[in-house]
Design a protein around this motif. Structure first.
Motif, PDB file in Angstrom:
ATOM      1  N   LEU A 164       2.094   6.667   6.544  1.00  0.00           N
ATOM      2  CA  LEU A 164       3.456   6.131   6.373  1.00  0.00           C
ATOM      3  C   LEU A 164       3.632   4.770   7.021  1.00  0.00           C
ATOM      4  CD1 LEU A 164       5.517   9.391   6.981  1.00  0.00           C
ATOM      5  CD2 LEU A 164       5.217   8.176   4.817  1.00  0.00           C
ATOM      6  N   ASN A 165       2.558   4.208   7.553  1.00  0.00           N
ATOM      7  CA  ASN A 165       2.611   2.890   8.181  1.00  0.00           C
ATOM      8  C   ASN A 165       3.630   2.865   9.318  1.00  0.00           C
ATOM      9  OD1 ASN A 165       1.735   0.233   8.477  1.00  0.00           O
ATOM     10  ND2 ASN A 165       3.305  -0.574   7.102  1.00  0.00           N
ATOM     11  N   LEU A 166       3.611   3.905  10.140  1.00  0.00           N
ATOM     12  CA  LEU A 166       4.515   4.001  11.280  1.00  0.00           C
ATOM     13  C   LEU A 166       3.736   3.807  12.580  1.00  0.00           C
ATOM     14  CD1 LEU A 166       6.635   7.142  10.292  1.00  0.00           C
ATOM     15  CD2 LEU A 166       7.353   4.746  10.163  1.00  0.00           C
ATOM     16  N   THR A 167       4.417   3.278  13.583  1.00  0.00           N
ATOM     17  CA  THR A 167       3.825   3.127  14.910  1.00  0.00           C
ATOM     18  C   THR A 167       4.738   3.818  15.914  1.00  0.00           C
ATOM     19  OG1 THR A 167       2.960   0.964  14.250  1.00  0.00           O
ATOM     20  CG2 THR A 167       2.880   1.509  16.590  1.00  0.00           C
ATOM     21  N   PRO A 168       4.587   5.114  16.085  1.00  0.00           N
ATOM     22  CA  PRO A 168       5.502   5.855  16.969  1.00  0.00           C
ATOM     23  C   PRO A 168       5.228   5.570  18.434  1.00  0.00           C
ATOM     24  CG  PRO A 168       3.759   7.298  16.228  1.00  0.00           C
ATOM     25  CD  PRO A 168       3.553   5.991  15.508  1.00  0.00           C
ATOM     26  N   GLU A 169       6.275   5.620  19.221  1.00  0.00           N
ATOM     27  CA  GLU A 169       6.128   5.475  20.667  1.00  0.00           C
ATOM     28  C   GLU A 169       5.989   6.829  21.344  1.00  0.00           C
ATOM     29  OE1 GLU A 169       5.669   2.736  22.117  1.00  0.00           O
ATOM     30  OE2 GLU A 169       6.225   1.305  20.569  1.00  0.00           O
ATOM     31  N   ARG A 170       6.437   7.894  20.675  1.00  0.00           N
ATOM     32  CA  ARG A 170       6.348   9.232  21.234  1.00  0.00           C
ATOM     33  C   ARG A 170       5.773  10.181  20.191  1.00  0.00           C
ATOM     34  NH1 ARG A 170      10.236   6.654  23.972  1.00  0.00           N
ATOM     35  NH2 ARG A 170      10.554   7.152  26.169  1.00  0.00           N
ATOM     36  N   THR A 171       5.215  11.283  20.645  1.00  0.00           N
ATOM     37  CA  THR A 171       4.488  12.174  19.762  1.00  0.00           C
ATOM     38  C   THR A 171       4.886  13.625  20.002  1.00  0.00           C
ATOM     39  OG1 THR A 171       2.643  12.569  21.289  1.00  0.00           O
ATOM     40  CG2 THR A 171       2.537  10.564  19.931  1.00  0.00           C
ATOM     41  N   ILE A 172       4.165  14.511  19.353  1.00  0.00           N
ATOM     42  CA  ILE A 172       4.444  15.943  19.503  1.00  0.00           C
ATOM     43  C   ILE A 172       4.205  16.399  20.939  1.00  0.00           C
ATOM     44  CG2 ILE A 172       2.089  16.712  18.899  1.00  0.00           C
ATOM     45  CD1 ILE A 172       3.460  18.975  17.271  1.00  0.00           C
ATOM     46  N   VAL A 173       3.361  15.687  21.659  1.00  0.00           N
ATOM     47  CA  VAL A 173       3.142  16.017  23.068  1.00  0.00           C
ATOM     48  C   VAL A 173       4.449  15.882  23.850  1.00  0.00           C
ATOM     49  CG1 VAL A 173       1.883  15.399  25.170  1.00  0.00           C
ATOM     50  CG2 VAL A 173       0.722  15.315  22.949  1.00  0.00           C
ATOM     51  N   ASP A 174       5.219  14.835  23.538  1.00  0.00           N
ATOM     52  CA  ASP A 174       6.525  14.653  24.182  1.00  0.00           C
ATOM     53  C   ASP A 174       7.526  15.683  23.673  1.00  0.00           C
ATOM     54  OD1 ASP A 174       5.953  11.991  25.595  1.00  0.00           O
ATOM     55  OD2 ASP A 174       5.445  11.524  23.524  1.00  0.00           O
ATOM     56  N   ALA A 175       7.417  16.035  22.389  1.00  0.00           N
ATOM     57  CA  ALA A 175       8.389  16.950  21.790  1.00  0.00           C
ATOM     58  C   ALA A 175       8.296  18.356  22.358  1.00  0.00           C
ATOM     59  CB  ALA A 175       8.220  16.975  20.278  1.00  0.00           C
ATOM     60  N   VAL A 176       7.115  18.761  22.861  1.00  0.00           N
ATOM     61  CA  VAL A 176       6.973  20.115  23.407  1.00  0.00           C
ATOM     62  C   VAL A 176       6.952  20.118  24.934  1.00  0.00           C
ATOM     63  CG1 VAL A 176       5.715  20.903  21.375  1.00  0.00           C
ATOM     64  CG2 VAL A 176       4.437  20.049  23.345  1.00  0.00           C
ATOM     65  N   ALA A 177       7.143  18.948  25.544  1.00  0.00           N
ATOM     66  CA  ALA A 177       7.149  18.875  27.008  1.00  0.00           C
ATOM     67  C   ALA A 177       8.381  19.586  27.569  1.00  0.00           C
ATOM     68  CB  ALA A 177       7.130  17.420  27.459  1.00  0.00           C
ATOM     69  N   ASP A 178       8.318  19.944  28.831  1.00  0.00           N
ATOM     70  CA  ASP A 178       9.439  20.642  29.470  1.00  0.00           C
ATOM     71  C   ASP A 178      10.716  19.818  29.412  1.00  0.00           C
ATOM     72  OD1 ASP A 178       7.791  22.754  30.081  1.00  0.00           O
ATOM     73  OD2 ASP A 178       7.388  22.103  32.140  1.00  0.00           O
ATOM     74  N   SER A 179      10.586  18.495  29.547  1.00  0.00           N
ATOM     75  CA  SER A 179      11.775  17.639  29.528  1.00  0.00           C
ATOM     76  C   SER A 179      12.466  17.656  28.175  1.00  0.00           C
ATOM     77  CB  SER A 179      11.382  16.198  29.887  1.00  0.00           C
ATOM     78  OG  SER A 179      10.438  15.686  28.964  1.00  0.00           O
ATOM     79  N   ALA A 180      11.724  17.995  27.109  1.00  0.00           N
ATOM     80  CA  ALA A 180      12.295  18.014  25.763  1.00  0.00           C
ATOM     81  C   ALA A 180      13.171  19.233  25.518  1.00  0.00           C
ATOM     82  CB  ALA A 180      11.188  17.932  24.719  1.00  0.00           C
ATOM     83  N   GLN A 181      13.312  20.095  26.515  1.00  0.00           N
ATOM     84  CA  GLN A 181      14.289  21.168  26.378  1.00  0.00           C
ATOM     85  C   GLN A 181      15.687  20.595  26.279  1.00  0.00           C
ATOM     86  OE1 GLN A 181      13.452  24.420  25.896  1.00  0.00           O
ATOM     87  NE2 GLN A 181      11.396  23.526  25.821  1.00  0.00           N
ATOM     88  N   ASP A 182      15.864  19.389  26.812  1.00  0.00           N
ATOM     89  CA  ASP A 182      17.107  18.643  26.633  1.00  0.00           C
ATOM     90  C   ASP A 182      17.120  18.091  25.203  1.00  0.00           C
ATOM     91  OD1 ASP A 182      18.650  15.989  26.551  1.00  0.00           O
ATOM     92  OD2 ASP A 182      19.342  16.862  28.427  1.00  0.00           O
ATOM     93  N   GLU A 183      18.176  18.392  24.465  1.00  0.00           N
ATOM     94  CA  GLU A 183      18.243  18.017  23.055  1.00  0.00           C
ATOM     95  C   GLU A 183      18.105  16.512  22.842  1.00  0.00           C
ATOM     96  OE1 GLU A 183      21.120  18.649  19.130  1.00  0.00           O
ATOM     97  OE2 GLU A 183      21.807  19.213  21.133  1.00  0.00           O
ATOM     98  N   LEU A 184      18.718  15.724  23.707  1.00  0.00           N
ATOM     99  CA  LEU A 184      18.650  14.279  23.569  1.00  0.00           C
ATOM    100  C   LEU A 184      17.216  13.794  23.746  1.00  0.00           C
ATOM    101  CD1 LEU A 184      20.054  11.579  23.194  1.00  0.00           C
ATOM    102  CD2 LEU A 184      20.480  11.527  25.654  1.00  0.00           C
ATOM    103  N   VAL A 185      16.512  14.354  24.719  1.00  0.00           N
ATOM    104  CA  VAL A 185      15.125  13.961  24.950  1.00  0.00           C
ATOM    105  C   VAL A 185      14.262  14.344  23.752  1.00  0.00           C
ATOM    106  CG1 VAL A 185      13.097  14.295  26.408  1.00  0.00           C
ATOM    107  CG2 VAL A 185      15.366  14.123  27.444  1.00  0.00           C
ATOM    108  N   LEU A 186      14.495  15.521  23.177  1.00  0.00           N
ATOM    109  CA  LEU A 186      13.737  15.941  22.005  1.00  0.00           C
ATOM    110  C   LEU A 186      13.918  14.954  20.856  1.00  0.00           C
ATOM    111  CD1 LEU A 186      12.054  17.930  20.337  1.00  0.00           C
ATOM    112  CD2 LEU A 186      14.157  19.207  19.875  1.00  0.00           C
ATOM    113  N   LYS A 187      15.129  14.529  20.654  1.00  0.00           N
ATOM    114  CA  LYS A 187      15.387  13.634  19.528  1.00  0.00           C
ATOM    115  C   LYS A 187      14.770  12.256  19.723  1.00  0.00           C
ATOM    116  CE  LYS A 187      19.466  16.134  18.011  1.00  0.00           C
ATOM    117  NZ  LYS A 187      20.939  16.186  17.908  1.00  0.00           N
ATOM    118  N   THR A 188      14.534  11.881  20.974  1.00  0.00           N
ATOM    119  CA  THR A 188      13.863  10.595  21.197  1.00  0.00           C
ATOM    120  C   THR A 188      12.390  10.678  20.832  1.00  0.00           C
ATOM    121  OG1 THR A 188      13.307  11.092  23.511  1.00  0.00           O
ATOM    122  CG2 THR A 188      15.445  10.034  23.074  1.00  0.00           C
ATOM    123  N   ALA A 189      11.852  11.890  20.639  1.00  0.00           N
ATOM    124  CA  ALA A 189      10.456  12.034  20.227  1.00  0.00           C
ATOM    125  C   ALA A 189      10.286  11.864  18.725  1.00  0.00           C
ATOM    126  CB  ALA A 189       9.918  13.402  20.657  1.00  0.00           C
TER     127      ALA A 189
END
Length: 441
Positions: free
Chosen positions: A234-259
């Protein structure tokens, strides 16, 4: 008057810059970029003279911000805050920047650069000295954004952002299209017995087609944790990945959406792990939990899986409503698909909605569709003919169904989309070409 504007995903850098510039600095968190650069710039309620973009912004995000800022503020000075990397020259060549600043630069270096650029703007008639002076005490409390990375000391919104006259200030909330009452969220896993079956192509185009009927309510998860390549397709350059999405901090909805990374076709992407080692660290139960959490927000969750039936793929199959099984016409792949069907049925994990896609159908393969069905022991739901358009679209970073809508393979892939959402009938009759950052089609 706030002459300096920072758009960044780094709370640490924001803190440093606030200590240097105080009340002269306005901030918009980079997380707003998932809603588009125009939305970010609309959050700017003062006329900035100098904008600092970064760190932790990719090229496409920076380019979008530069375009919006220069259109609204033609005289603005632009600084990219970014580490010195090999591709930095490309950024400088393609963007009308005034300076590049390392995020690790000393405070004295940062202050000196801002002073020099301020002086240049004044000398060229783009600003006046008073623009850069400390604001009166009465203006110190005014701010540009209410929420800065969820910090409890975020400043209050100004009057333009009050919900109602006289109401209390409220923080900005992420806005996704709400799920309609009574309409269930659906999760679709895309599964293949081996690599090279075209599984990722199906997943990418499935998300693209579903986004036509549910704009910004589709998320594509790259759960091929070791060698996922959806962002490349898709020619994307993400700054965050699934590793961030499943991290403990991503239990916060806002943090999850930043992934999430937003694609211009109206869907979001959770990128695969940046390395096989980090991918291996993602637990299978965490992947299943991520799917369930995403279903709370999105109408459709599309998951591209690791080939085979490892723990992570089984976790995906357990948490989806539909499974799209993809195989090419090789005897080995078809037999492996038969084994997958038998194993999932034995384990009681076969999703109630199963879709079998026979990919890369070629009359010269020595097999027919009927032969393939006999080898698998199941009917083929969609046969996708072999086509050079698939590779061309992938190399362009454009989903096939939006690159050449008349191609037979694109039409077949469209029918896969319509098995999930029958209303996703193609409304475009012309081939869609997209201009990329290098100016070519």
């Amino acid at each position: 008057m706030k002459p300096f504007l920072l758009i960044s995903r780094s709370a640490e850098y924001e803190t440093r810059l606030r200590s240097l510039l105080g009340s002269r600095l306005a901030v918009v968190p980079g997380e707003f970029l998932m809603l588009g650069p125009q939305t970010v710039v609309e959050r700017v309620h003062h006329q900035p003279r100098i904008a600092l973009l970064g760190p932790v912004l990719n090229f496409e995000e920076t380019r979008g911000l530069v375009g919006e800022l220069t259109q609204r503020y033609p005289e603005i000075g632009l600084i990219v805050v970014r580490e010195q990397r090999t591709d930095l020259e490309d950024w400088v060549d393609d963007l009308p920047l005034h300076a590049v600043l390392s995020p690790h630069a000393a405070d004295s270096t940062t202050t000196e650069l801002l002073d020099r650029l301020s002086g240049w703007l004044v000398s060229n008639g783009r600003a006046v000295p008073e623009d850069f002076e400390e604001p009166p005490a009465s203006e110190v409390g005014e701010v540009i954004a209410a929420l800065v990375h969820g910090s409890p000391d975020a400043e209050p919104l100004n009057e333009a952002d009050q919900v109602e006259a006289g109401s209390e200030s409220q923080p900005f909330e992420w806005e996704f299209p709400p799920l309609e009452s009574g309409v269930p969220s659906e999760a679709i896993g895309v599964v293949a017995p081996k690599g090279g079956q075209g599984k990722t192509t199906i997943a990418v185009n499935l998300a693209t087609g579903l986004a036509e009927v549910a704009p910004n309510s589709v998320v594509l998860v790259d759960a091929d944790l070791q060698f996922g390549d959806i962002t490349a397709a898709l020619n994307l350059t993400p700054e965050r990945t699934i590793v961030d999405a499943v991290a403990d901090s991503a239990q916060d909805e806002l943090v999850l959406k930043t992934a999430l990374t937003h694609h211009s076709d109206g869907f979001f992407v959770v990128a695969s792990a940046p390395s096989p080692e980090l991918g291996d660290a993602v637990a299978s139960d965490a992947l299943g939990h991520l799917i369930e959490r995403l279903r709370e927000t999105f109408r459709y969750v599309v998951v591209d899986t690791t080939p085979g039936l490892g723990d992570h793929t089984l976790a995906v199959v357990e948490h989806v409503t539909d499974a799209v099984f993809v195989s090419n016409m090789s005897v080995a792949s078809l037999r492996a698909m038969r084994t997958e069907f038998q194993l999932l049925t034995t384990l009681g994990l076969m999703p109630s909605n199963r879709h079998f896609v026979l990919n890369q159908v070629d009359k010269m393969s020595g097999l027919t569709v009927k032969d393939s069905e006999a080898l698998v022991g199941a009917p083929v739901d969609v046969a996708v003919p072999k086509s050079s358009a698939v590779l061309l679209a992938s190399n362009r970073g454009i989903p096939l169904i939006h690159d050449d809508v008349r191609d037979p393979a694109a039409r077949a892939v469209r029918s896969v989309v319509m098995r999930i959402a029958p209303e996703a009938y193609p409304k475009r009759t012309k081939i869609q070409r997209r201009w990329r950052s290098n100016g070519t089609e």
